[in-house]
Motif scaffolding. Structure first.
Motif, PDB file in Angstrom:
ATOM      1  N   VAL A   7       0.833  -1.199   0.000  1.00  0.00           N
ATOM      2  CA  VAL A   7       0.000   0.000   0.000  1.00  0.00           C
ATOM      3  C   VAL A   7       0.868   1.249   0.000  1.00  0.00           C
ATOM      4  N   PHE A   8       1.910   1.259   0.803  1.00  0.00           N
ATOM      5  CA  PHE A   8       2.799   2.417   0.864  1.00  0.00           C
ATOM      6  C   PHE A   8       3.400   2.697  -0.505  1.00  0.00           C
ATOM      7  N   ASP A   9       3.949   1.666  -1.129  1.00  0.00           N
ATOM      8  CA  ASP A   9       4.567   1.848  -2.440  1.00  0.00           C
ATOM      9  C   ASP A   9       3.548   2.311  -3.474  1.00  0.00           C
ATOM     10  N   TYR A  10       2.354   1.768  -3.440  1.00  0.00           N
ATOM     11  CA  TYR A  10       1.311   2.147  -4.399  1.00  0.00           C
ATOM     12  C   TYR A  10       0.893   3.608  -4.223  1.00  0.00           C
ATOM     13  N   VAL A  11       0.673   4.023  -2.985  1.00  0.00           N
ATOM     14  CA  VAL A  11       0.231   5.392  -2.731  1.00  0.00           C
ATOM     15  C   VAL A  11       1.326   6.389  -3.104  1.00  0.00           C
ATOM     16  N   VAL A  12       2.564   6.090  -2.785  1.00  0.00           N
ATOM     17  CA  VAL A  12       3.668   6.987  -3.145  1.00  0.00           C
ATOM     18  C   VAL A  12       3.796   7.068  -4.664  1.00  0.00           C
ATOM     19  N   GLU A  13       3.649   5.946  -5.334  1.00  0.00           N
ATOM     20  CA  GLU A  13       3.749   5.930  -6.792  1.00  0.00           C
ATOM     21  C   GLU A  13       2.639   6.761  -7.435  1.00  0.00           C
ATOM     22  N   ARG A  14       1.425   6.679  -6.900  1.00  0.00           N
ATOM     23  CA  ARG A  14       0.276   7.385  -7.490  1.00  0.00           C
ATOM     24  C   ARG A  14       0.226   8.873  -7.117  1.00  0.00           C
ATOM     25  N   ASN A  15       0.624   9.220  -5.875  1.00  0.00           N
ATOM     26  CA  ASN A  15       0.428  10.586  -5.376  1.00  0.00           C
ATOM     27  C   ASN A  15       1.708  11.361  -5.119  1.00  0.00           C
ATOM     28  N   GLY A  16       2.841  10.727  -5.202  1.00  0.00           N
ATOM     29  CA  GLY A  16       4.077  11.412  -4.836  1.00  0.00           C
ATOM     30  C   GLY A  16       4.198  11.493  -3.330  1.00  0.00           C
ATOM     31  N   ILE A  17       5.079  12.376  -2.871  1.00  0.00           N
ATOM     32  CA  ILE A  17       5.312  12.452  -1.425  1.00  0.00           C
ATOM     33  C   ILE A  17       4.873  13.782  -0.826  1.00  0.00           C
ATOM     34  N   ASN A  19       1.751  15.190   0.059  1.00  0.00           N
ATOM     35  CA  ASN A  19       0.799  15.097   1.174  1.00  0.00           C
ATOM     36  C   ASN A  19       0.714  13.677   1.708  1.00  0.00           C
ATOM     37  N   ILE A  20       1.802  12.958   1.641  1.00  0.00           N
ATOM     38  CA  ILE A  20       1.785  11.533   1.975  1.00  0.00           C
ATOM     39  C   ILE A  20       1.384  11.296   3.432  1.00  0.00           C
ATOM     40  N   PHE A  21       1.817  12.161   4.348  1.00  0.00           N
ATOM     41  CA  PHE A  21       1.486  11.963   5.758  1.00  0.00           C
ATOM     42  C   PHE A  21      -0.015  12.023   5.973  1.00  0.00           C
ATOM     43  N   TRP A  22      -0.674  13.016   5.386  1.00  0.00           N
ATOM     44  CA  TRP A  22      -2.110  13.182   5.621  1.00  0.00           C
ATOM     45  C   TRP A  22      -2.927  12.119   4.900  1.00  0.00           C
ATOM     46  N   ILE A  23      -2.442  11.651   3.757  1.00  0.00           N
ATOM     47  CA  ILE A  23      -3.126  10.544   3.070  1.00  0.00           C
ATOM     48  C   ILE A  23      -3.107   9.307   3.954  1.00  0.00           C
ATOM     49  N   PHE A  24      -1.932   9.002   4.504  1.00  0.00           N
ATOM     50  CA  PHE A  24      -1.826   7.832   5.370  1.00  0.00           C
ATOM     51  C   PHE A  24      -2.532   8.046   6.702  1.00  0.00           C
ATOM     52  N   TYR A  25      -2.584   9.282   7.171  1.00  0.00           N
ATOM     53  CA  TYR A  25      -3.309   9.558   8.413  1.00  0.00           C
ATOM     54  C   TYR A  25      -4.788   9.220   8.255  1.00  0.00           C
ATOM     55  N   VAL A  26      -5.391   9.656   7.164  1.00  0.00           N
ATOM     56  CA  VAL A  26      -6.805   9.377   6.916  1.00  0.00           C
ATOM     57  C   VAL A  26      -7.020   7.876   6.725  1.00  0.00           C
ATOM     58  N   MET A  27      -6.138   7.234   5.961  1.00  0.00           N
ATOM     59  CA  MET A  27      -6.279   5.782   5.748  1.00  0.00           C
ATOM     60  C   MET A  27      -6.155   5.021   7.063  1.00  0.00           C
ATOM     61  N   ASN A  28      -5.161   5.378   7.862  1.00  0.00           N
ATOM     62  CA  ASN A  28      -4.979   4.718   9.159  1.00  0.00           C
ATOM     63  C   ASN A  28      -6.177   4.941  10.077  1.00  0.00           C
ATOM     64  N   PHE A  66       4.777   5.868  12.360  1.00  0.00           N
ATOM     65  CA  PHE A  66       5.377   4.567  12.069  1.00  0.00           C
ATOM     66  C   PHE A  66       5.242   4.215  10.592  1.00  0.00           C
ATOM     67  N   THR A  67       4.121   4.585   9.992  1.00  0.00           N
ATOM     68  CA  THR A  67       3.878   4.256   8.591  1.00  0.00           C
ATOM     69  C   THR A  67       4.778   5.060   7.665  1.00  0.00           C
ATOM     70  N   THR A  68       4.871   6.369   7.879  1.00  0.00           N
ATOM     71  CA  THR A  68       5.575   7.218   6.922  1.00  0.00           C
ATOM     72  C   THR A  68       7.064   7.351   7.211  1.00  0.00           C
ATOM     73  N   VAL A  69       7.430   7.581   8.453  1.00  0.00           N
ATOM     74  CA  VAL A  69       8.832   7.814   8.766  1.00  0.00           C
ATOM     75  C   VAL A  69       9.608   6.505   8.866  1.00  0.00           C
ATOM     76  N   MET A  70       9.072   5.551   9.617  1.00  0.00           N
ATOM     77  CA  MET A  70       9.769   4.286   9.818  1.00  0.00           C
ATOM     78  C   MET A  70       9.427   3.254   8.748  1.00  0.00           C
ATOM     79  N   ARG A  71       8.446   3.568   7.911  1.00  0.00           N
ATOM     80  CA  ARG A  71       8.019   2.740   6.779  1.00  0.00           C
ATOM     81  C   ARG A  71       7.644   1.318   7.194  1.00  0.00           C
ATOM     82  N   MET A  72       6.903   1.229   8.279  1.00  0.00           N
ATOM     83  CA  MET A  72       6.398  -0.070   8.729  1.00  0.00           C
ATOM     84  C   MET A  72       5.078  -0.368   8.017  1.00  0.00           C
TER      85      MET A  72
END
Length: 101
Positions: A7-17, A19-28, A66-72
């Motif tokens: 999921v991380f790789d897909y979202v970064v590929e589609r949206n770039g980096i 607003n990546i934190f807020w995209i993952f915040y909403v998903m989480n 943990f999702t964005t910085v540590m890439r877990m």
């Protein structure tokens, strides 16, 4: 651990980096709320439910770090948790239905 971050790789590929934190915040947050409702939620008064979701918002912020910085693979883990809880709830429903008949 690189192989489990689909999921991380897909979202970064589609949206770039950008607003990546807020995209993952909403998903989480959405996935955590679903997991909470499936596994732990009880009937609560509105004030207590608001308090629980405020704490969930705070915890999701930490989880997103943990999702964005540590890439877990937290999103992938939450998807697995939701799947297992959904199967459990479905089986419990059918078991209770069979016991009532």
């Amino acid at each position: 651990m690189d192989g489990f971050r689909f999921v991380f790789d897909y979202v970064v590929e589609r949206n770039g980096i950008e607003n990546i934190f807020w995209i993952f915040y909403v998903m989480n947050f959405i996935l955590c709320a679903i997991a909470y409702e499936l596994g732990f939620a009880r009937k609560l008064p509105l004030s207590k439910k608001v308090f629980v979701y405020i704490l969930l918002l705070i915890g999701t912020y930490i989880l997103t770090i943990f999702t964005t910085v540590m890439r877990m693979p937290t999103i992938e883990s939450l998807i697995v948790i939701i799947f297992i809880l959904a199967v459990y709830r479905i089986r419990l429903h059918f078991q209770r239905k069979a016991n009532n008949e």
